[in-house]
Each structure stands twice: as structure tokens, then as C-alpha cells.
Design a protein around this motif. Structure first.
Motif, PDB file in Angstrom:
ATOM      1  N   LEU A   1      -3.257  -2.871  -4.968  1.00 45.31           N
ATOM      2  CA  LEU A   1      -3.994  -2.991  -3.715  1.00 45.31           C
ATOM      3  C   LEU A   1      -3.255  -2.361  -2.548  1.00 45.31           C
ATOM      4  O   LEU A   1      -3.881  -2.030  -1.528  1.00 45.31           O
ATOM      5  N   ASP A   2      -1.967  -2.210  -2.662  1.00 47.87           N
ATOM      6  CA  ASP A   2      -1.142  -1.736  -1.546  1.00 47.87           C
ATOM      7  C   ASP A   2      -1.360  -0.239  -1.347  1.00 47.87           C
ATOM      8  O   ASP A   2      -1.091   0.557  -2.255  1.00 47.87           O
ATOM      9  N   PRO A   3      -1.825   0.188  -0.168  1.00 45.11           N
ATOM     10  CA  PRO A   3      -2.073   1.613   0.054  1.00 45.11           C
ATOM     11  C   PRO A   3      -0.824   2.406   0.404  1.00 45.11           C
ATOM     12  O   PRO A   3      -0.897   3.625   0.562  1.00 45.11           O
ATOM     13  N   ASN A   4       0.318   1.729   0.500  1.00 44.63           N
ATOM     14  CA  ASN A   4       1.534   2.392   0.970  1.00 44.63           C
ATOM     15  C   ASN A   4       2.665   2.436  -0.043  1.00 44.63           C
ATOM     16  O   ASN A   4       3.538   3.289   0.048  1.00 44.63           O
ATOM     17  N   HIS A   5       2.666   1.523  -1.011  1.00 50.45           N
ATOM     18  CA  HIS A   5       3.830   1.392  -1.880  1.00 50.45           C
ATOM     19  C   HIS A   5       3.445   1.408  -3.354  1.00 50.45           C
ATOM     20  O   HIS A   5       2.488   0.753  -3.760  1.00 50.45           O
ATOM     21  N   SER A   6       4.233   2.144  -4.125  1.00 52.44           N
ATOM     22  CA  SER A   6       4.128   2.074  -5.575  1.00 52.44           C
ATOM     23  C   SER A   6       4.871   0.832  -6.056  1.00 52.44           C
ATOM     24  O   SER A   6       5.569   0.167  -5.289  1.00 52.44           O
ATOM     25  N   GLU A   7       4.731   0.519  -7.340  1.00 50.63           N
ATOM     26  CA  GLU A   7       5.377  -0.681  -7.877  1.00 50.63           C
ATOM     27  C   GLU A   7       5.816  -0.444  -9.315  1.00 50.63           C
ATOM     28  O   GLU A   7       5.036   0.025 -10.147  1.00 50.63           O
ATOM     29  N   LYS A   8       7.076  -0.779  -9.594  1.00 48.74           N
ATOM     30  CA  LYS A   8       7.563  -0.751 -10.959  1.00 48.74           C
ATOM     31  C   LYS A   8       7.038  -1.977 -11.701  1.00 48.74           C
ATOM     32  O   LYS A   8       7.045  -3.085 -11.166  1.00 48.74           O
ATOM     33  N   ILE A   9       6.604  -1.766 -12.937  1.00 46.13           N
ATOM     34  CA  ILE A   9       6.012  -2.853 -13.715  1.00 46.13           C
ATOM     35  C   ILE A   9       6.608  -2.870 -15.109  1.00 46.13           C
ATOM     36  O   ILE A   9       6.727  -1.824 -15.761  1.00 46.13           O
ATOM     37  N   THR A  10       6.983  -4.054 -15.544  1.00 48.13           N
ATOM     38  CA  THR A  10       7.315  -4.279 -16.944  1.00 48.13           C
ATOM     39  C   THR A  10       6.203  -5.131 -17.531  1.00 48.13           C
ATOM     40  O   THR A  10       5.861  -6.188 -17.000  1.00 48.13           O
TER      41      THR A  10
END
Length: 510
Positions: free
Chosen positions: A437-446
Motif C-alpha cells: 500500500l505504501d506509495p513511497n517505500h519498497s519492502e523486503k519480505i521473507t
């Protein structure tokens, strides 16, 4: 931080009904006329008046069902106006949507032809608001009876010998509003009356869908569950019980309507700030609250979940495009709409124990459409692409997920950054759909898959863009469309990846 998604096996083996991926086509604006129906004499390539390009695009979505003729239009629709030679059909005024003239060239035969062309189950909404019991009964007979009767003979006279199959039938639409402004107690009695005459003339019983609540009207659900399905305890006398069971009201589904919109201030579909982006993400999450609270009421009367929740109108609602008829509800469709679609579909998937069907509003040229047309031209919207990506969940087994993620914060408010659902197809393939949902930040996911054995490959497709308001136009039809996502690392029992900002991602593990 790194977000953690745990994908779990479920002993319940709940199946995500394919009908959650249903659609809605109303006689509203340019949805039917120009969007679907162009007539047999049109220079636009068509099959019996129905656009070939639209049919081919819709077939790629594996559309399970299509709701018609409304919506509010259904509350004033008299089906006999839409049968017989088209030049003899009466023209009427579409009172709800722009007061334009409706020539009834697209009626029962044309709709059922469309359903056959796209291989979708028809879901017809009957007229309780201004119609009669006899009218509804005769419509069912006209469509489904294979014997000799006045309505079956009329169908044959109009060119269709064998009846159609009809599983889904709605008994009224928004009867709390445009369908008659009724109190629920009054509608509950009408429902019991009308449903009695929706008879089964075919091998498969008709699945009857009652008008349900508008948004958070929990009183409506309470009354309909109490009155619509009859008593909850058996009578002590077995003879009386047998008589009661034979005449017991039938309600297979209860329809909930909820749109992601700001009633106080409808804004532009394409020109908006991050404040509006966040506002619509937050409003979308209301769907989960509504489903859970309505489900709690339904569980009280129906713990075995025999009555399904049917979300047969949902989607975004913005200002119409500048220069278009306000009554036509024609709006553009951006990456924001794609996120709204992905979140809603994840919510429906995760609540598939009660949610059996959902119908996005609407299919073409109206509200959160799959397709936009302009004369002979056609474009696919970001929402179309989400439905195409998510079709892998249809009739798959739900895999419950637990998500540990950070927050998407705007001002003093925040939402979970990620929204997720997962399923396992009959082939064994596992699909995980993730919305950032965040339009500014990517996210690392495990992503922990320790309960799912023997996987060796992982691949993905992603829908994203540089800007929040990216959309396809008739001048640039492919500005936003799915692309391959191959930045996935496989470990012993996990996969890891980084999801870009403002994106919808579907990963396949096998």
C-alpha cells in the motif's frame, strides 16, 4: 525492517469460490450500449451484435458469473420489454441514470448470449421495487422451462427452442434505497412471498439471493437472517415439521453493497495527492470490518454457514471524467484502483468461508471498469490486469496467512503496509498475492513455506508504475500492465524478495 509472511496449511480445506471473481453489467451509461452491444449492423466487429474485442478480453479473465440488468435499473425493468423483434420493443426512459432513452435492444436473449460467449454463469436480478410476483415467476419460466407453457412457447416464438440454465437469481436490489425505500421488516415479508414463486423448472435448483444491507446496516442483516430463513429450532411435532420444511423460505445468499468512496467529497479518478491515496486505502479496509461484523450476525442464526454473503456491488467511486454525462458514471482507472481491487480480492479470499460471490461494479465504461471503449477502440484498465493476475485463486484451496509487517503512515494515521492472501490450486501450485500500500517505500519480505513441501521454483508477475495515478489511455494503451517479477530467492523452506512501492504482486511456487 523485513516483513514476514507465514503461509499455513489449513485442515478446514476452505475453497475460494470462483464466483468471488464475478462482474456486474448494468444498463447505465455506456456499459451495455457501446461497451457490450453495438448491434449486428455495426462496423465494429461483432457476433450477433456483441463486440468481439470485448468478448475476447473478458474471456481471458475466466469470468465465473455476470450480474444483470442492475442495479437500480433492475428496479424499473420489465423483462417483456426486452424480448421479441428489436424494432418492436418499446423504448423507455432510464430514470435512474441520466434519463436517457433505453431502446431495449439488449434484453434477456442478448444477455444470455453474452454469458454463453464469455462462458459465465448468468446472475439475473429481478424487479421487486416496481414489479410483480407474476412477472418474476413468468421470467423464470420463460428462461428455464423445457415443457409446454405460455412462457416457454413465447421463448420458442422468439427464436430459442431449448431453455437456458439459470443458477443465480436476485430477488430485488437495494430495496432499502432505489428499490423502494423499504424498511427491512417489510422487505423480509416481500422476500418470503416473491421467493416462493421463483420455482425450479430445471434439474439444478435456483440459488436465491436476497437484498442485503447497505454498508454497516447491521439491523438489516439481523432481520433478514431471522425472517428470511425462518425458524432456528425444529417444531416438536414431526408432521408439522415436515409441512414446515416443505414450505420453508429459501435464502441461499444475502447481498451486501459497499463502495470505496468519499461521499462528502468525490474527487478526481486521476488527479489526486498522497492524502487521497491514503484515504482510499483506508476506506478499502472497511470492507474487512463489514464482512466480519455481518458474518458474526449471520453465524448467530446460521452457524453451519448455509447462507452465503454475496458482495454483489463493490469498487471505487470518483467524480466522472470532465465533459461526460454525470449520470453515466464514467471514470478513469489508475494504479490506485488496482490496489483497491487487490486488497478487496484478498479480503474476499480470506473470508471465503462465508463470502461465496462478489461482483465488481462495473464491467465496462462505468465506475471501476475492466474495460473502457471509445468507438471502435478499447483499452484494458489496471483493474482488469489485477483480475487477470488473481484468477489463479479461483476454486483453489485457501491457505491461511499471518503477516508481520510495518506500517504505511501518513500524517498521524497508519495502515498495515502489506495485504496478503494465498491459495493452493488442484495442480499443487501455490499462489501468494501481495499488495504494498505504501506509495513511497519498497519492502523486503521473507515468506515462510515450511508446511508446503517439495517446491523448487518460484516466479511472479507484478503491476506497478512510477506514479500513483498512472493509467492507460486511448493514445497510450499499455502504460501500465503486468510484467515479469523474477527477483525471488529460494531457500530450504522460504522465499524472499523485495516488493516495490505501490504494487500488486502474485507469486507462483511449485
Amino acid at each position: 525492517m523485513t516483513s514476514l509472511i507465514n503461509v499455513n496449511k489449513s485442515e478446514k480445506k476452505e475453497v475460494i469460490s470462483k464466483h468471488i471473481y464475478g462482474h456486474f453489467a448494468e444498463h447505465l451509461g455506456r456499459c451495455i450500449y457501446e461497451g457490450i452491444w453495438v448491434g449486428e449492423d455495426s462496423p465494429i466487429p461483432n457476433t450477433r451484435g456483441i463486440r468481439n474485442d470485448v468478448v475476447e478480453a473478458l474471456k481471458k479473465l475466466n469470468i465465473p458469473n455476470l450480474r444483470w440488468p442492475g442495479g437500480c435499473f433492475a428496479d424499473e425493468y420489465h423483462w417483456k420489454d426486452g424480448i421479441g423483434p428489436r424494432e418492436s420493443r418499446p423504448s423507455i426512459v432510464n430514470n435512474n441514470w441520466g434519463k436517457v432513452v433505453e431502446n431495449n435492444h439488449f434484453g434477456t436473449h442478448e444477455f444470455l448470449d453474452l454469458c454463453e460467449q464469455i462462458d459465465a454463469e448468468p446472475y439475473i436480478c429481478g424487479n421487486v421495487g416496481s414489479g410483480t410476483v407474476q412477472e418474476m415467476q413468468e421470467w423464470i419460466e420463460y428462461i428455464t422451462f423445457d415443457g409446454k407453457s405460455p412462457m416457454a412457447d413465447l421463448r420458442r416464438k422468439n427464436g430459442r427452442d431449448k431453455p437456458w440454465k439459470l443458477k443465480y437469481f436476485g430477488i430485488g436490489n437495494e430495496n432499502w434505497g432505489c428499490g423502494g425505500k423499504m424498511k427491512v421488516e417489510y422487505y423480509a415479508d416481500l422476500y418470503r412471498r416473491f421467493q416462493t414463486f421463483v420455482r425450479d423448472f430445471q434439474d439444478t435448483p435456483i440459488y436465491k439471493i436476497a437484498c442485503g444491507p447497505s454498508e454497516a446496516d447491521y439491523h438489516w442483516t439481523e432481520v433478514m437472517m431471522r425472517e428470511g430463513i425462518g425458524r432456528t429450532e425444529p417444531f416438536p411435532d414431526s408432521v408439522v415439521t415436515d409441512i414446515w420444511e416443505h414450505h420453508r423460505p429459501e435464502m441461499h445468499g444475502l447481498a451486501l453493497h459497499f463502495y470505496t468512496r468519499n461521499r462528502a467529497n468525490y474527487d478526481s479518478a486521476t488527479e489526486f495527492s498522497e492524502e487521497k491515496w491514503f484515504d482510499y486505502m483506508k476506506r478499502t479496509y472497511v470492507m474487512e470490518e463489514l464482512i466480519q461484523k455481518h458474518t458474526a450476525i449471520m453465524d448467530k442464526y446460521d452457524p453451519e454457514k448455509n447462507v452465503d454473503l454475496i458482495v454483489d456491488e463493490w469498487g471505487t467511486w470518483f467524480n466522472v471524467e470532465p465533459g461526460t454525462n454525470p449520470g453515466f458514471l464514467y471514470q478513469q482507472n489508475t494504479l490506485r484502483d488496482a490496489l483497491v481491487a487487490g486488497i478487496n480480492l484478498n479480503i474476499f479470499n480470506n473470508n471465503c468461508d462465508r463470502v461465496h460471490m462478489a461482483n465488481i461494479a462495473q464491467m465496462i465504461n462505468v465506475l471501476q471498469a475492466m474495460i473502457l471503449t471509445d468507438g471502435k477502440d478499447m483499452i484494458l484498465t489496471p483493474t482488469y490486469h489485477v483480475f487477470e493476475m488473481y484468477k489463479v485463486h479461483q476454486d483453489a484451496t485457501l491457505l491461511p496467512v499471518s503477516v508481520s509487517t510495518g506500517s504505511y503512515t501518513y500524517g498521524e494515521d497508519s495502515l498495515p503496509m502489506l495485504n496478503v492472501s494465498a491459495s493452493q490450486a488442484r495442480s499443487g501450485k501455490v499462489h501468494i498475492s501481495v499488495c504494498n500500500l505504501d506509495p513511497n517505500h519498497s519492502e523486503k519480505i521473507t515468506c515462510n513455506l515450511n508446511e508446503i513441501k517439495d517446491f523448487s521454483t518460484a516466479s511472479g508477475r507484478i503491476l506497478t508504475a512510477e506514479s500513483m495515478n498512472e493509467h492507460n489511455t486511448f493514445e497510450a494503451t499499455n502504460r501500465i500492465m503486468p510484467t515479469v517479477f523474477d527477483e525471488i530467492e529460494l531457500h530450504h523452506d522460504t522465499i524472499s524478495f523485495t516488493i516495490p512501492s505501490k504494487s500488486v504482486l502474485v507469486i507462483e511456487v511449485q
